[in-house]
Scaffold this active site. Structure first.
Site, PDB file in Angstrom:
ATOM      1  N   HIS A  74      34.032 -15.003   0.629  1.00 42.50           N
ATOM      2  CA  HIS A  74      34.811 -15.428  -0.531  1.00 42.50           C
ATOM      3  C   HIS A  74      36.179 -16.021  -0.216  1.00 42.50           C
ATOM      4  CE1 HIS A  74      36.969 -11.326  -1.356  1.00 42.50           C
ATOM      5  NE2 HIS A  74      36.820 -11.541  -0.067  1.00 42.50           N
ATOM      6  N   HIS A  75      36.599 -16.023   1.044  1.00 42.32           N
ATOM      7  CA  HIS A  75      37.854 -16.697   1.394  1.00 42.32           C
ATOM      8  C   HIS A  75      37.607 -18.139   1.829  1.00 42.32           C
ATOM      9  CE1 HIS A  75      40.040 -13.030   0.932  1.00 42.32           C
ATOM     10  NE2 HIS A  75      39.422 -12.432   1.938  1.00 42.32           N
ATOM     11  N   ALA A  76      36.359 -18.515   2.037  1.00 40.71           N
ATOM     12  CA  ALA A  76      36.028 -19.884   2.437  1.00 40.71           C
ATOM     13  C   ALA A  76      35.770 -20.721   1.191  1.00 40.71           C
ATOM     14  CB  ALA A  76      34.793 -19.892   3.330  1.00 40.71           C
TER      15      ALA A  76
ATOM     16  N   ASN B 156      39.767 -16.130  -3.002  1.00 39.76           N
ATOM     17  CA  ASN B 156      40.458 -17.405  -3.167  1.00 39.76           C
ATOM     18  C   ASN B 156      39.616 -18.620  -2.797  1.00 39.76           C
ATOM     19  OD1 ASN B 156      40.827 -16.409  -0.426  1.00 39.76           O
ATOM     20  ND2 ASN B 156      42.274 -18.090  -0.140  1.00 39.76           N
TER      21      ASN B 156
END
Length: 183
Positions: free
Chosen positions: A22-24, A67
């Site tokens: 979920h940070h990519a 993000n």
């Protein structure tokens, strides 16, 4: 994650024991996340199953803000992002926060009962209001008490209860759900 989502469309639910990066974003990696499987999954479903999948919900219950997928769906009215995360840890991405439709503040003071009660008060209402065709559930376990990066205070039984509720809410509403276990 894409294969699991196809299975969820066929059977109503699926679990991918990997994924949840979920940070990519589709533009770049971030954190420990190398590729944007969440964003790519939803975009794939819309491209190849657009007759069935228009509105999607991303429920991100990892301890960190998601993000990457938030940046991928900025200004997308057909994607609702529900994110319950510790606001005092990485990444603190203010631009990405603008994509969060339901921003749930959690802290290390929240024990299982408080956390579960908050989710029960917020998530079903959001699902009923938005009426999604698909749920992508990012089920992080870095919210476990003692995790030095997540800095939250859930027990194993609290996480199990959280996951059971997510599936119940999806299945009761006949919304296909795929669960990823977070990067």
């Amino acid at each position: 994650t894409i294969d699991a989502s196809i299975l969820a469309l066929q059977r109503g639910w699926a679990i991918n024991i990997g994924g949840g990066y979920h940070h990519a974003s589709c533009e770049s990696g971030g954190g420990f996340c190398v590729y944007a499987d969440i964003g790519l999954c939803i975009k794939h479903l819309r491209k190849y199953h657009g007759d069935r999948i228009k509105k999607a919900v991303i429920v991100d219950l990892d301890a960190h803000q998601g993000n990457g997928h938030e940046r991928d769906f900025l200004n997308d009215p057909n994607t609702l992002i529900i994110d319950a995360y510790n606001h005092w840890i990485y990444p603190g991405d203010e631009k990405a926060k603008k994509a969060i439709g339901v921003d749930i503040l959690v802290s290390n003071q929240d024990r299982d009962e408080d956390y579960i009660n908050t989710l029960q008060r917020v998530i079903p209402k959001a699902l009923d209001s938005f009426k999604p065709d698909f749920i992508l559930y990012n089920a992080g376990t870095d919210c476990l008490e003692g995790d030095s990066l997540g800095r939250l205070s859930l027990t194993e039984s609290g996480i199990i209860k959280r996951d059971e509720l997510m599936f119940k809410w999806a299945l009761d509403r006949k919304i296909p759900i795929v669960m990823v276990l977070s990067g």
